[in-house]
Design a protein around this motif. Structure first.
Motif, PDB file in Angstrom:
ATOM      1  N   LEU A 103       0.829  -1.201   0.000  1.00 45.09           N
ATOM      2  CA  LEU A 103       0.000   0.000   0.000  1.00 45.09           C
ATOM      3  C   LEU A 103       0.866   1.254   0.000  1.00 45.09           C
ATOM      4  CD1 LEU A 103      -2.687   1.506   0.233  1.00 45.09           C
ATOM      5  CD2 LEU A 103      -2.605   1.125   2.715  1.00 45.09           C
ATOM      6  N   PHE A 104       1.895   1.274   0.837  1.00 44.93           N
ATOM      7  CA  PHE A 104       2.753   2.452   0.924  1.00 44.93           C
ATOM      8  C   PHE A 104       3.579   2.645  -0.347  1.00 44.93           C
ATOM      9  CE2 PHE A 104       3.046   2.986   5.851  1.00 44.93           C
ATOM     10  CZ  PHE A 104       1.690   3.261   5.880  1.00 44.93           C
ATOM     11  N   ARG A 105       4.072   1.551  -0.929  1.00 41.38           N
ATOM     12  CA  ARG A 105       4.811   1.680  -2.188  1.00 41.38           C
ATOM     13  C   ARG A 105       3.918   2.246  -3.288  1.00 41.38           C
ATOM     14  NH1 ARG A 105       7.058  -3.408  -0.945  1.00 41.38           N
ATOM     15  NH2 ARG A 105       5.449  -4.419  -2.236  1.00 41.38           N
ATOM     16  N   ALA A 106       2.714   1.700  -3.376  1.00 43.88           N
ATOM     17  CA  ALA A 106       1.774   2.164  -4.398  1.00 43.88           C
ATOM     18  C   ALA A 106       1.363   3.615  -4.146  1.00 43.88           C
ATOM     19  CB  ALA A 106       0.545   1.256  -4.423  1.00 43.88           C
ATOM     20  N   ALA A 107       1.241   3.995  -2.883  1.00 45.04           N
ATOM     21  CA  ALA A 107       0.903   5.380  -2.550  1.00 45.04           C
ATOM     22  C   ALA A 107       2.004   6.327  -3.007  1.00 45.04           C
ATOM     23  CB  ALA A 107       0.670   5.519  -1.050  1.00 45.04           C
ATOM     24  N   HIS A 108       3.234   5.936  -2.808  1.00 50.32           N
ATOM     25  CA  HIS A 108       4.353   6.777  -3.238  1.00 50.32           C
ATOM     26  C   HIS A 108       4.445   6.870  -4.756  1.00 50.32           C
ATOM     27  CE1 HIS A 108       6.858   6.547   0.751  1.00 50.32           C
ATOM     28  NE2 HIS A 108       5.832   7.385   0.810  1.00 50.32           N
ATOM     29  N   ALA A 109       3.951   5.843  -5.442  1.00 51.15           N
ATOM     30  CA  ALA A 109       4.017   5.819  -6.906  1.00 51.15           C
ATOM     31  C   ALA A 109       2.697   6.211  -7.553  1.00 51.15           C
ATOM     32  CB  ALA A 109       4.419   4.417  -7.376  1.00 51.15           C
ATOM     33  N   ALA A 110       1.778   6.784  -6.797  1.00 49.12           N
ATOM     34  CA  ALA A 110       0.455   7.122  -7.320  1.00 49.12           C
ATOM     35  C   ALA A 110       0.565   8.035  -8.540  1.00 49.12           C
ATOM     36  CB  ALA A 110      -0.381   7.798  -6.238  1.00 49.12           C
ATOM     37  N   PRO A 111      -0.104   7.710  -9.629  1.00 47.00           N
ATOM     38  CA  PRO A 111      -0.018   8.511 -10.862  1.00 47.00           C
ATOM     39  C   PRO A 111      -0.389   9.976 -10.664  1.00 47.00           C
ATOM     40  CG  PRO A 111      -1.068   6.400 -11.303  1.00 47.00           C
ATOM     41  CD  PRO A 111      -0.920   6.484  -9.827  1.00 47.00           C
ATOM     42  N   ALA A 112      -1.318  10.261  -9.752  1.00 50.33           N
ATOM     43  CA  ALA A 112      -1.747  11.647  -9.534  1.00 50.33           C
ATOM     44  C   ALA A 112      -0.821  12.412  -8.599  1.00 50.33           C
ATOM     45  CB  ALA A 112      -3.169  11.671  -8.979  1.00 50.33           C
ATOM     46  N   GLY A 113       0.207  11.753  -8.082  1.00 45.78           N
ATOM     47  CA  GLY A 113       1.154  12.408  -7.189  1.00 45.78           C
ATOM     48  C   GLY A 113       1.409  11.593  -5.934  1.00 45.78           C
ATOM     49  N   ARG A 114       2.615  11.700  -5.446  1.00 41.77           N
ATOM     50  CA  ARG A 114       3.057  10.944  -4.271  1.00 41.77           C
ATOM     51  C   ARG A 114       2.168  11.222  -3.061  1.00 41.77           C
ATOM     52  NH1 ARG A 114       6.504  10.907   0.173  1.00 41.77           N
ATOM     53  NH2 ARG A 114       8.129   9.298   0.200  1.00 41.77           N
ATOM     54  N   ILE A 115       1.803  10.173  -2.337  1.00 41.97           N
ATOM     55  CA  ILE A 115       0.958  10.274  -1.153  1.00 41.97           C
ATOM     56  C   ILE A 115       1.801  10.038   0.090  1.00 41.97           C
ATOM     57  CG2 ILE A 115      -1.037   9.321   0.071  1.00 41.97           C
ATOM     58  CD1 ILE A 115      -2.046   8.318  -2.690  1.00 41.97           C
ATOM     59  N   HIS A 116       1.697  10.929   1.061  1.00 44.73           N
ATOM     60  CA  HIS A 116       2.423  10.803   2.323  1.00 44.73           C
ATOM     61  C   HIS A 116       1.883   9.607   3.107  1.00 44.73           C
ATOM     62  CE1 HIS A 116       3.329  11.674   6.602  1.00 44.73           C
ATOM     63  NE2 HIS A 116       4.402  12.293   6.135  1.00 44.73           N
ATOM     64  N   THR A 117       2.775   8.784   3.656  1.00 47.25           N
ATOM     65  CA  THR A 117       2.378   7.563   4.365  1.00 47.25           C
ATOM     66  C   THR A 117       2.739   7.640   5.841  1.00 47.25           C
ATOM     67  OG1 THR A 117       4.488   6.463   3.858  1.00 47.25           O
ATOM     68  CG2 THR A 117       2.685   6.179   2.283  1.00 47.25           C
ATOM     69  N   CYS A 118       1.845   7.141   6.674  1.00 46.58           N
ATOM     70  CA  CYS A 118       2.053   7.167   8.120  1.00 46.58           C
ATOM     71  C   CYS A 118       1.613   5.833   8.720  1.00 46.58           C
ATOM     72  CB  CYS A 118       1.262   8.319   8.738  1.00 46.58           C
ATOM     73  SG  CYS A 118       1.490   8.507  10.524  1.00 46.58           S
ATOM     74  N   LEU A 119       2.446   5.295   9.584  1.00 50.39           N
ATOM     75  CA  LEU A 119       2.180   4.018  10.246  1.00 50.39           C
ATOM     76  C   LEU A 119       1.889   4.271  11.719  1.00 50.39           C
ATOM     77  CD1 LEU A 119       2.374   0.820   9.993  1.00 50.39           C
ATOM     78  CD2 LEU A 119       4.738   1.096  10.775  1.00 50.39           C
ATOM     79  N   ASP A 120       0.711   3.864  12.180  1.00 48.99           N
ATOM     80  CA  ASP A 120       0.309   4.010  13.589  1.00 48.99           C
ATOM     81  C   ASP A 120       0.383   2.627  14.224  1.00 48.99           C
ATOM     82  OD1 ASP A 120      -0.811   4.560  16.028  1.00 48.99           O
ATOM     83  OD2 ASP A 120      -2.744   5.241  15.250  1.00 48.99           O
ATOM     84  N   THR A 121       1.350   2.410  15.118  1.00 55.03           N
ATOM     85  CA  THR A 121       1.638   1.053  15.575  1.00 55.03           C
ATOM     86  C   THR A 121       2.027   0.974  17.043  1.00 55.03           C
ATOM     87  OG1 THR A 121       3.053  -0.883  15.161  1.00 55.03           O
ATOM     88  CG2 THR A 121       4.060   1.283  14.837  1.00 55.03           C
ATOM     89  N   SER A 122       1.763  -0.202  17.609  1.00 50.28           N
ATOM     90  CA  SER A 122       2.276  -0.553  18.935  1.00 50.28           C
ATOM     91  C   SER A 122       3.485  -1.472  18.808  1.00 50.28           C
ATOM     92  CB  SER A 122       1.185  -1.245  19.760  1.00 50.28           C
ATOM     93  OG  SER A 122       0.094  -0.384  19.971  1.00 50.28           O
ATOM     94  N   ALA A 123       3.859  -1.791  17.571  1.00 48.34           N
ATOM     95  CA  ALA A 123       5.036  -2.636  17.289  1.00 48.34           C
ATOM     96  C   ALA A 123       4.880  -4.051  17.834  1.00 48.34           C
ATOM     97  CB  ALA A 123       6.302  -1.998  17.849  1.00 48.34           C
ATOM     98  N   ALA A 124       3.657  -4.516  17.967  1.00 53.15           N
ATOM     99  CA  ALA A 124       3.397  -5.791  18.648  1.00 53.15           C
ATOM    100  C   ALA A 124       4.044  -6.988  17.982  1.00 53.15           C
ATOM    101  CB  ALA A 124       1.887  -6.022  18.753  1.00 53.15           C
ATOM    102  N   THR A 125       4.318  -6.911  16.687  1.00 49.96           N
ATOM    103  CA  THR A 125       4.896  -8.059  15.979  1.00 49.96           C
ATOM    104  C   THR A 125       6.349  -7.828  15.582  1.00 49.96           C
ATOM    105  OG1 THR A 125       4.111  -7.237  13.834  1.00 49.96           O
ATOM    106  CG2 THR A 125       2.640  -8.709  15.064  1.00 49.96           C
ATOM    107  N   PHE A 126       6.898  -6.672  15.905  1.00 49.69           N
ATOM    108  CA  PHE A 126       8.265  -6.351  15.493  1.00 49.69           C
ATOM    109  C   PHE A 126       9.282  -6.940  16.459  1.00 49.69           C
ATOM    110  CE2 PHE A 126      12.135  -3.862  15.399  1.00 49.69           C
ATOM    111  CZ  PHE A 126      12.382  -3.745  14.039  1.00 49.69           C
ATOM    112  N   SER A 127      10.423  -7.373  15.914  1.00 51.13           N
ATOM    113  CA  SER A 127      11.568  -7.744  16.744  1.00 51.13           C
ATOM    114  C   SER A 127      12.838  -7.422  15.984  1.00 51.13           C
ATOM    115  CB  SER A 127      11.537  -9.233  17.118  1.00 51.13           C
ATOM    116  OG  SER A 127      11.847 -10.044  16.004  1.00 51.13           O
ATOM    117  N   ALA A 128      13.850  -6.986  16.684  1.00 50.60           N
ATOM    118  CA  ALA A 128      15.117  -6.639  16.043  1.00 50.60           C
ATOM    119  C   ALA A 128      15.729  -7.856  15.363  1.00 50.60           C
ATOM    120  CB  ALA A 128      16.077  -6.056  17.078  1.00 50.60           C
ATOM    121  N   ALA A 129      15.495  -9.034  15.922  1.00 47.65           N
ATOM    122  CA  ALA A 129      16.064 -10.257  15.356  1.00 47.65           C
ATOM    123  C   ALA A 129      15.500 -10.567  13.974  1.00 47.65           C
ATOM    124  CB  ALA A 129      15.818 -11.432  16.300  1.00 47.65           C
TER     125      ALA A 129
END
Length: 282
Positions: A118-144
């Protein structure tokens, strides 16, 4: 992150178009969308609420987004393609001139490939780049396993990161998962220099002590990419959803947080942050 594309006789355009064509067909599980969000990043935004979250925060006001869809595609939420979401955005593009798209949840990082597309496509939108924002608690992220989220973060312009509590033991009690996920994501965002606004919900008798809030300030002092700090007063408006779903409300009897006191505690956090940054020499 800066990506340079060399365009020779339209060849790069063809590659980009093919890539975007693949992205718009990617499907994710979505709870709902909001056309005119004003508290989910800069400006007016199109907000996508993902379905599914592994956390069980006691003050969560969206318990209807917790359950994941089943492997066969049935269950809560709706399967929606990246292309469909961008079509909805384009209908109201003029209103998003200073805004963009925010993906929240549920937990959007539980669907990293979908949000990345979604974010890649938003940045490549034909009508102009769309700003992307991620709202997260990072529940699934790990540095490993940071590489699992690399494509998503590559096209993320801004992050709203929840710091539930500065106390590791309390974090597991309050949310059902370790605090390490958010701290490790915070480190990764700082490494990437992605602008990040940190959010902390202030709950009376739980996350409202001055030492708790000062420690939040000391945590974020280590991240030079932090562009803001919100202290959100706990409210009880989500209780009706628990009643409707037949779920016992975990914080029954806890009164809403006084907004003025939340502002005072934010100042405590900012003072602690400033002191820690001075110690760091920044």
């Amino acid at each position: 992150m800066v990506v340079l594309r060399v365009r020779v006789e339209g060849a790069a355009v063809t590659v980009d178009s093919e890539s975007r064509a693949r992205d718009v067909d990617v499907v994710g599980r979505v709870h709902s969308t909001e056309s005119f969000g004003t508290v989910d990043g800069p400006g007016t935004r199109f907000v996508v609420f993902c379905q599914g979250c592994p956390m069980r925060c006691q003050y969560c006001h969206n318990p209807d987004t917790w359950e994941f869809a089943r492997a066969d595609g049935t269950g809560p939420g709706t399967s929606v393609s990246v292309g469909e979401l961008l079509e909805r955005y384009e209908r109201n593009r003029p209103f998003y001139k200073r805004g963009g798209i925010t993906v929240t949840g549920g937990e959007p990082m539980a669907q990293p490939d979908f949000v990345a597309a979604l974010f890649r496509a938003a940045h490549a939108a034909p009508a102009g780049r769309i700003h992307t924002c991620l709202d997260t608690s990072a529940a699934t992220f790990s540095a490993a396993h940071a590489d699992r989220f690399s494509a998503l973060l590559d096209d993320t312009d801004m992050v709203l990161l929840d710091i539930k509590t500065s106390d590791p033991a309390l974090h597991e009690t309050l949310c059902g998962l370790p605090a390490s996920h958010a701290l490790e994501l915070g480190d990764e965002l700082a490494r990437r220099r992605i602008p990040t606004l940190v959010r902390h919900v202030v709950v009376p008798g739980i996350t409202d002590s001055e030492e708790e809030c000062a420690e939040v300030g000391r945590i974020i002092a280590n991240w030079d990419n932090v562009v803001g700090l919100d202290f959100l007063p706990y409210h009880t408006m989500g209780k009706a959803k628990y009643d409707k779903l037949g779920i016992e409300y975990p914080l029954k009897g806890v009164k809403a947080m006084n907004a003025a006191r939340a502002k005072e505690l934010r100042k405590v956090a900012l003072a602690a942050r400033a002191q820690r940054r001075a110690e760091r020499g920044v």
